[in-house]
Structure formats: structure tokens, C-alpha cells
Design a protein around this motif. Structure first.
Motif, PDB file in Angstrom:
ATOM      1  N   VAL A  24      23.643   8.714 -33.233  1.00  0.00           N
ATOM      2  CA  VAL A  24      22.810   9.342 -32.198  1.00  0.00           C
ATOM      3  C   VAL A  24      23.321  10.734 -31.852  1.00  0.00           C
ATOM      4  N   LYS A  25      24.617  10.892 -31.704  1.00  0.00           N
ATOM      5  CA  LYS A  25      25.173  12.197 -31.333  1.00  0.00           C
ATOM      6  C   LYS A  25      24.924  13.236 -32.427  1.00  0.00           C
ATOM      7  N   GLN A  26      25.100  12.857 -33.686  1.00  0.00           N
ATOM      8  CA  GLN A  26      24.884  13.792 -34.798  1.00  0.00           C
ATOM      9  C   GLN A  26      23.408  14.143 -34.962  1.00  0.00           C
ATOM     10  N   VAL A  27      22.542  13.152 -34.803  1.00  0.00           N
ATOM     11  CA  VAL A  27      21.108  13.374 -34.992  1.00  0.00           C
ATOM     12  C   VAL A  27      20.521  14.113 -33.783  1.00  0.00           C
ATOM     13  N   GLY A  28      21.067  13.840 -32.594  1.00  0.00           N
ATOM     14  CA  GLY A  28      20.612  14.532 -31.399  1.00  0.00           C
ATOM     15  C   GLY A  28      19.499  13.847 -30.649  1.00  0.00           C
ATOM     16  N   LYS A  29      19.136  12.656 -31.085  1.00  0.00           N
ATOM     17  CA  LYS A  29      18.115  11.878 -30.377  1.00  0.00           C
ATOM     18  C   LYS A  29      18.276  10.410 -30.732  1.00  0.00           C
ATOM     19  N   ALA A  30      17.689   9.557 -29.905  1.00  0.00           N
ATOM     20  CA  ALA A  30      17.837   8.117 -30.095  1.00  0.00           C
ATOM     21  C   ALA A  30      16.732   7.523 -30.962  1.00  0.00           C
ATOM     22  N   VAL A  31      15.611   8.217 -31.042  1.00  0.00           N
ATOM     23  CA  VAL A  31      14.475   7.723 -31.836  1.00  0.00           C
ATOM     24  C   VAL A  31      13.969   8.859 -32.723  1.00  0.00           C
ATOM     25  N   VAL A  32      13.716   8.544 -33.983  1.00  0.00           N
ATOM     26  CA  VAL A  32      13.173   9.515 -34.931  1.00  0.00           C
ATOM     27  C   VAL A  32      11.712   9.162 -35.182  1.00  0.00           C
ATOM     28  N   LYS A  33      10.834  10.173 -35.074  1.00  0.00           N
ATOM     29  CA  LYS A  33       9.416   9.990 -35.384  1.00  0.00           C
ATOM     30  C   LYS A  33       9.035  11.012 -36.439  1.00  0.00           C
ATOM     31  N   ILE A  34       8.497  10.535 -37.549  1.00  0.00           N
ATOM     32  CA  ILE A  34       8.098  11.409 -38.651  1.00  0.00           C
ATOM     33  C   ILE A  34       6.634  11.135 -38.966  1.00  0.00           C
ATOM     34  N   SER A  35       5.807  12.164 -38.915  1.00  0.00           N
ATOM     35  CA  SER A  35       4.394  12.000 -39.236  1.00  0.00           C
ATOM     36  C   SER A  35       4.241  11.648 -40.707  1.00  0.00           C
ATOM     37  N   LEU A  36       3.395  10.669 -40.976  1.00  0.00           N
ATOM     38  CA  LEU A  36       3.094  10.303 -42.358  1.00  0.00           C
ATOM     39  C   LEU A  36       1.874  11.068 -42.869  1.00  0.00           C
ATOM     40  N   GLY A  37       1.250  11.841 -41.989  1.00  0.00           N
ATOM     41  CA  GLY A  37       0.168  12.734 -42.386  1.00  0.00           C
ATOM     42  C   GLY A  37      -1.083  12.057 -42.901  1.00  0.00           C
ATOM     43  N   THR A  38      -1.344  10.842 -42.426  1.00  0.00           N
ATOM     44  CA  THR A  38      -2.558  10.146 -42.868  1.00  0.00           C
ATOM     45  C   THR A  38      -3.050   9.212 -41.774  1.00  0.00           C
ATOM     46  N   LYS A  39      -4.351   8.924 -41.835  1.00  0.00           N
ATOM     47  CA  LYS A  39      -4.963   7.935 -40.939  1.00  0.00           C
ATOM     48  C   LYS A  39      -5.332   6.669 -41.704  1.00  0.00           C
ATOM     49  N   GLU A  40      -5.069   6.664 -43.002  1.00  0.00           N
ATOM     50  CA  GLU A  40      -5.403   5.522 -43.857  1.00  0.00           C
ATOM     51  C   GLU A  40      -4.238   4.527 -43.899  1.00  0.00           C
ATOM     52  N   PRO A  41      -4.471   3.258 -43.530  1.00  0.00           N
ATOM     53  CA  PRO A  41      -3.393   2.276 -43.476  1.00  0.00           C
ATOM     54  C   PRO A  41      -2.656   2.065 -44.807  1.00  0.00           C
ATOM     55  N   ALA A  42      -3.386   1.997 -45.911  1.00  0.00           N
ATOM     56  CA  ALA A  42      -2.738   1.770 -47.213  1.00  0.00           C
ATOM     57  C   ALA A  42      -1.859   2.953 -47.607  1.00  0.00           C
ATOM     58  N   GLU A  43      -2.362   4.152 -47.401  1.00  0.00           N
ATOM     59  CA  GLU A  43      -1.580   5.352 -47.701  1.00  0.00           C
ATOM     60  C   GLU A  43      -0.368   5.443 -46.774  1.00  0.00           C
ATOM     61  N   ALA A  44      -0.565   5.061 -45.517  1.00  0.00           N
ATOM     62  CA  ALA A  44       0.536   5.090 -44.547  1.00  0.00           C
ATOM     63  C   ALA A  44       1.664   4.153 -44.977  1.00  0.00           C
ATOM     64  N   ARG A  45       1.328   2.984 -45.480  1.00  0.00           N
ATOM     65  CA  ARG A  45       2.361   2.038 -45.933  1.00  0.00           C
ATOM     66  C   ARG A  45       3.173   2.620 -47.086  1.00  0.00           C
ATOM     67  N   ALA A  46       2.499   3.246 -48.031  1.00  0.00           N
ATOM     68  CA  ALA A  46       3.198   3.829 -49.179  1.00  0.00           C
ATOM     69  C   ALA A  46       4.097   4.984 -48.727  1.00  0.00           C
ATOM     70  N   ARG A  47       3.566   5.859 -47.900  1.00  0.00           N
ATOM     71  CA  ARG A  47       4.365   6.990 -47.413  1.00  0.00           C
ATOM     72  C   ARG A  47       5.512   6.518 -46.522  1.00  0.00           C
ATOM     73  N   HIS A  48       5.247   5.483 -45.733  1.00  0.00           N
ATOM     74  CA  HIS A  48       6.275   4.939 -44.841  1.00  0.00           C
ATOM     75  C   HIS A  48       7.465   4.439 -45.646  1.00  0.00           C
ATOM     76  N   PHE A  49       7.180   3.745 -46.731  1.00  0.00           N
ATOM     77  CA  PHE A  49       8.255   3.217 -47.576  1.00  0.00           C
ATOM     78  C   PHE A  49       9.125   4.366 -48.098  1.00  0.00           C
ATOM     79  N   ALA A  50       8.490   5.427 -48.604  1.00  0.00           N
ATOM     80  CA  ALA A  50       9.228   6.564 -49.154  1.00  0.00           C
ATOM     81  C   ALA A  50      10.000   7.309 -48.064  1.00  0.00           C
ATOM     82  N   GLU A  51       9.379   7.556 -46.920  1.00  0.00           N
ATOM     83  CA  GLU A  51      10.049   8.267 -45.821  1.00  0.00           C
ATOM     84  C   GLU A  51      11.215   7.447 -45.260  1.00  0.00           C
TER      85      GLU A  51
END
Length: 119
Positions: A24-51
């Protein structure tokens, strides 16, 4: 296993992970949120796995700390940076004045390095 999180207002999916306590101290926050850049559930799952895999790798590297690089690794990284810069400016390289400003900024960065790390 974490799943993609859908933003209520925009409908865009995100990877949302709690940062491990030891980072947490190195990252500077307790929660990380990264946009997957899609509204499609199937695409989101694939991108989520890679991210998620990339995030786990970043956290593992933070835990390892700074690592010395071999000369070959330094040259490989320099080559990647060079190739990206060439690709960025292939269609429109910009004016000579823009390049003077860029090189001046790079020299300023190099001068800020300790003497043992300067080119």
C-alpha cells in the motif's frame, strides 16, 4: 478470483483490486481501479484476465525491489524506447523547435541523475 466490476453510471467495466497490505505504501493507495475500456461483458472478462495478470506481475516486481540490469537488458530497453519514439513521430515528426525543447528536457533529466549514472 476477482471479476470485472461494472461502473453504475457509465457501464464501463473495471478491474478493481485491493492492494496487498505490504504494498500500500509503495503503490500509494489501498485500492487499484483500471478501466477495461469496454461495456461488453465477454470482452471485459478477457481484458480483466490480462490486466489482472499484469497487475500481479507489477506487484511481484515491487516486492523484489530494484534489480540490477545487465548491459544487454539496458540496450534492449533503450531499443524499445527508440522504436516507440520513432513510431510516435513517423507520420508527423514535428518542427525543429519542438525537437529542441524535447532534447533540452532530456538533457535536464540526464543532468539530474547521479554522476555515476549519467551517459
Amino acid at each position: 478470483m476477482p471479476r470485472p466490476w461494472k461502473h453504475d453510471k457509465t457501464g464501463v467495466y473495471y478491474l478493481r483490486r485491493r492492494v496487498p497490505a505490504d504494498l500500500v505504501k509503495q503503490v500509494g493507495k489501498a485500492v487499484v481501479k483500471i478501466s477495461l475500456g469496454t461495456k461488453e461483458p465477454a470482452e471485459a472478462r478477457a481484458r480483466h484476465f490480462a490486466e489482472n495478470a499484469a497487475l500481479e506481475e507489477r506487484w511481484a516486481n515491487l516486492r523484489k525491489g530494484q534489480q540490477a540490469l545487465s548491459n544487454r537488458q539496458v540496450q534492449a530497453l533503450a531499443g524499445e524506447i527508440y522504436n516507440r519514439r520513432v513510431a510516435e513521430h513517423a507520420d508527423n515528426p514535428g518542427s525543429p523547435e519542438e525537437w529542441r525543447q524535447r532534447t533540452s528536457a532530456c538533457r535536464g533529466f540526464a543532468n539530474a541523475l547521479p554522476a555515476s549514472h549519467r551517459p
